[in-house]
Design an enzyme around this catalytic site. Sequence first.
Site, PDB file in Angstrom:
ATOM      1  N   LYS A 130      30.528  32.960  43.886  1.00 50.91           N
ATOM      2  CA  LYS A 130      31.556  32.381  43.860  1.00 50.91           C
ATOM      3  C   LYS A 130      31.543  30.736  42.992  1.00 50.91           C
ATOM      4  O   LYS A 130      31.180  30.263  43.366  1.00 50.91           O
ATOM      5  CB  LYS A 130      32.602  32.258  45.064  1.00 50.91           C
ATOM      6  CG  LYS A 130      34.280  31.741  44.750  1.00 50.91           C
ATOM      7  CD  LYS A 130      34.962  31.726  45.574  1.00 50.91           C
ATOM      8  CE  LYS A 130      36.885  31.367  45.691  1.00 50.91           C
ATOM      9  NZ  LYS A 130      37.681  31.262  47.168  1.00 50.91           N
ATOM     10  N   CYS A 167      39.152  35.496  43.796  1.00 49.50           N
ATOM     11  CA  CYS A 167      39.895  34.835  44.248  1.00 49.50           C
ATOM     12  C   CYS A 167      40.203  33.611  43.708  1.00 49.50           C
ATOM     13  O   CYS A 167      40.781  33.310  42.343  1.00 49.50           O
ATOM     14  CB  CYS A 167      40.064  33.687  46.027  1.00 49.50           C
ATOM     15  SG  CYS A 167      41.625  33.498  46.471  1.00 49.50           S
ATOM     16  N   GLU A 170      37.787  39.379  49.830  1.00 49.26           N
ATOM     17  CA  GLU A 170      36.655  38.624  50.403  1.00 49.26           C
ATOM     18  C   GLU A 170      36.642  38.141  51.483  1.00 49.26           C
ATOM     19  O   GLU A 170      37.563  38.265  52.357  1.00 49.26           O
ATOM     20  CB  GLU A 170      37.320  37.234  49.518  1.00 49.26           C
ATOM     21  CG  GLU A 170      37.565  35.647  49.625  1.00 49.26           C
ATOM     22  CD  GLU A 170      37.495  34.357  49.209  1.00 49.26           C
ATOM     23  OE1 GLU A 170      36.889  33.852  48.340  1.00 49.26           O
ATOM     24  OE2 GLU A 170      38.679  34.719  48.807  1.00 49.26           O
TER      25      GLU A 170
END
Length: 275
Positions: A117, A158, A41
């Site tokens: 995300k 994540c 990330e």
Amino acid sequence: MRVSVLQMNQGSDKPANIAQARRLIEGALEADRPQMVSLPETWTNLGGGREARAAAAEVLPEPGGAGGAAYEFLREVARGAGIHVHGGSIIEQGEGRFFNTTLVFDPTGREIARYRKIHLFDITGPDGTGYRESALYGGGESLVTFEAGGVTFGCTICYDMRFPEQYLALRRRGAEAILVPSNFTLMTGKDHWEVLLRARAIESQCWIIAAASHGSYEERGAMRQVYGHSLVADPWGHVVAKCSDGIGWATARLDRALTARVRRDMPVLEHRRLA
């Protein structure tokens, strides 16, 4: 299909981070000959505050257009090595705010996937440290899958891993493997990282491919730590490849026959009665 997860210790110097990624990819290609590499990330920037993030951010081009330094690096690696490149995530400069965005390139250097995300990391850690991703980033709204080497991959980043419904939705869209590039904090990672990833593998019956950052970085004068332990887990939940501490990579072969056998012998998707 062989996939290598890269483990970086990036900071706020974007050119140095790109150089580190290049060295790791070259090492993985020479040693393990992967058909896909996956980065962590925000691998072009970690720490340094809003100004450093702004300096690392890139306006993403329309497909086929010219991009910034990180975009063109990923494209160059894919085309030069003839592999798929999953670019972890980079900081996308959107209209009025940033996005935490994944890019994927095929062996010709063509962009084949772009994912923002969805779940933003707004929490207070066990040590009292606060994280407010939404102060800088906007959230994505769309699920993304792509095909590489005959395998359908799903994209997450994540904190998404704490939301199993996203992984089930990707499985329903045909995902056989799900990518989870991460900067997982040390305090949460030591207790939750491997447990969550194995759980997502077991529930979705997908391969979980999690490239992560490791080590320390500076954030507005304070030092923070990320957990690392990049790994690949199979659809039964076994960790089949894993990085130790430090910079490096781990490589695993995705076995579609194993995926099919797990799903045949325990058809949980067909058995679901709720959601």
